[in-house]
Design an enzyme around this catalytic site. Structure first.
Site, PDB file in Angstrom:
ATOM      1  N   ALA A  24       0.800  -1.219   0.000  1.00  0.00           N
ATOM      2  CA  ALA A  24       0.000   0.000   0.000  1.00  0.00           C
ATOM      3  C   ALA A  24       0.841   1.282   0.000  1.00  0.00           C
ATOM      4  O   ALA A  24       0.410   2.316  -0.513  1.00  0.00           O
ATOM      5  CB  ALA A  24      -0.940  -0.014   1.206  1.00  0.00           C
ATOM      6  N   PHE A  35      -2.831   1.024   5.179  1.00  0.00           N
ATOM      7  CA  PHE A  35      -3.586   0.565   6.355  1.00  0.00           C
ATOM      8  C   PHE A  35      -2.891   0.967   7.658  1.00  0.00           C
ATOM      9  O   PHE A  35      -3.537   1.386   8.596  1.00  0.00           O
ATOM     10  CB  PHE A  35      -3.750  -0.969   6.318  1.00  0.00           C
ATOM     11  CG  PHE A  35      -4.968  -1.412   5.546  1.00  0.00           C
ATOM     12  CD1 PHE A  35      -5.784  -0.515   4.878  1.00  0.00           C
ATOM     13  CD2 PHE A  35      -5.304  -2.764   5.494  1.00  0.00           C
ATOM     14  CE1 PHE A  35      -6.907  -0.931   4.180  1.00  0.00           C
ATOM     15  CE2 PHE A  35      -6.428  -3.193   4.789  1.00  0.00           C
ATOM     16  CZ  PHE A  35      -7.223  -2.292   4.131  1.00  0.00           C
ATOM     17  N   HIS A 123      -3.861  -9.698  -4.364  1.00  0.00           N
ATOM     18  CA  HIS A 123      -5.141  -9.479  -3.685  1.00  0.00           C
ATOM     19  C   HIS A 123      -6.240  -9.002  -4.628  1.00  0.00           C
ATOM     20  O   HIS A 123      -7.255  -8.475  -4.174  1.00  0.00           O
ATOM     21  CB  HIS A 123      -4.944  -8.489  -2.522  1.00  0.00           C
ATOM     22  CG  HIS A 123      -4.035  -9.029  -1.457  1.00  0.00           C
ATOM     23  ND1 HIS A 123      -3.355  -8.237  -0.556  1.00  0.00           N
ATOM     24  CD2 HIS A 123      -3.693 -10.306  -1.142  1.00  0.00           C
ATOM     25  CE1 HIS A 123      -2.640  -9.014   0.248  1.00  0.00           C
ATOM     26  NE2 HIS A 123      -2.818 -10.258  -0.093  1.00  0.00           N
TER      27      HIS A 123
END
Ligand code: NAD
Length: 245
Positions: A24, A35, A123
């Site tokens: 991320a 996150f 993902h």
């Protein structure tokens, strides 16, 4: 140029089979929160008594689809985000034939938007959506523009994002391709990931090549294994090392 970025540039110059493994942190410079950083989704007030992992779990999607899609649309989909210098630099390295694959935990599709072709999305992607009943596929706008839970216009089934929710298994074909790419790399650049989400984080253990480079704003558990650790903004580091900026 910073000494460590120069070292990275030298490693890139001498490498012939680079693989990038990211998370991320690669997209925070594009305005998508990660996150676990201080301003990441974990530390935002969510007005719900659940953590993000529970909110994007398979059981939450099944039992509370309306709340799931509220959170998903608000915090996980960024249709206006543009690639930053990390995405662009990696696409340039692929174009030059040096970088063979990107393995990403991200679901934002920004590597492809930057021009990268060989991207393994561990993902999944918010760009792809499908009907859980008939399998018809939909784009991100269809889900974003739906009032509440998106419903298939053919059969009335629930349309869901093609992302791997917590409690769900990763696609074995994607994992095999990612492992294969990492095993054959002479340089593995790992960046913008806290390396705490398994099984994805365990993939770097398959690396047998010469240079392991870690780029992250903070420390990670793999720092002691790396040949070069750079604690800085990855968009700046990759941008400078690849001549984007
Ligand atoms: P994470 O939030 O756990 O960790 C992000 C890491 O990146 C942190 O260690 C942070 O210090 C670092 N970081 C943040 N900005 C950075 C920058 N500009 N330069 C360098 N380092 C930076 O993220 P993760 O390890 O990828 O795991 C979270 C999971 O959440 C993943 O599975 C991913 O699928 C999902 N997620 C995806 C997105 C996205 O698609 N953009 C966004 C949030 C979460």
């Amino acid at each position: 140029m910073d000494d460590k970025i120069k070292q990275l540039k030298d490693i890139i110059d001498e490498s012939e089979n680079i693989v990038f493994f990211g998370g991320a942190g690669v997209s925070t410079a594009s305005g998508i929160p990660d996150f676990r950083s201080a301003d990441g989704v974990y530390n935002q007030k969510l007005n719900r008594n659940l953590n993000p992992e529970e909110l994007v779990s398979h059981s939450y999607f099944q039992h509370y689809p309306e709340d799931f899609f509220d959170f998903y649309k608000e915090k996980l989909v960024y249709p206006d985000a543009e690639p930053n210098n990390c995405h662009l630099g990696l696409a340039k390295l692929e174009e030059e034939g040096k970088l063979k694959a990107i393995v990403t935990q991200n679901i934002d599709g920004l590597h492809q938007k930057a021009g990268s072709k060989n991207v393994y999305e561990l993902h999944g992607s918010t760009e792809r959506n499908y009907c859980t009943n008939c399998g018809k596929t939909f784009d991100a706008d269809y889900v974003l523009n739906a009032d509440g839970v998106p419903i298939c216009d053919v059969c009335g089934g629930v349309v869901r994002p093609d992302v791997v929710l917590y409690e769900e298994a990763l696609d074995p074909n994607v994992i095999n391709s990612a492992v294969n790419a990492i095993q054959n790399a002479d340089t593995l650049i790992v960046g913008g990931t806290s390396l705490v989400v398994y099984p994805a984080a365990g993939l770097i253990d398959f690396f047998r090549g010469k240079n392991l480079v870690l780029i992250n704003k903070g420390e990670t558990i793999a720092d002691n294994k790396a040949d070069l650790v750079i604690n800085d903004d990855i968009a700046k580091v990759i941008g400078e090392a690849t001549g984007i900026e």
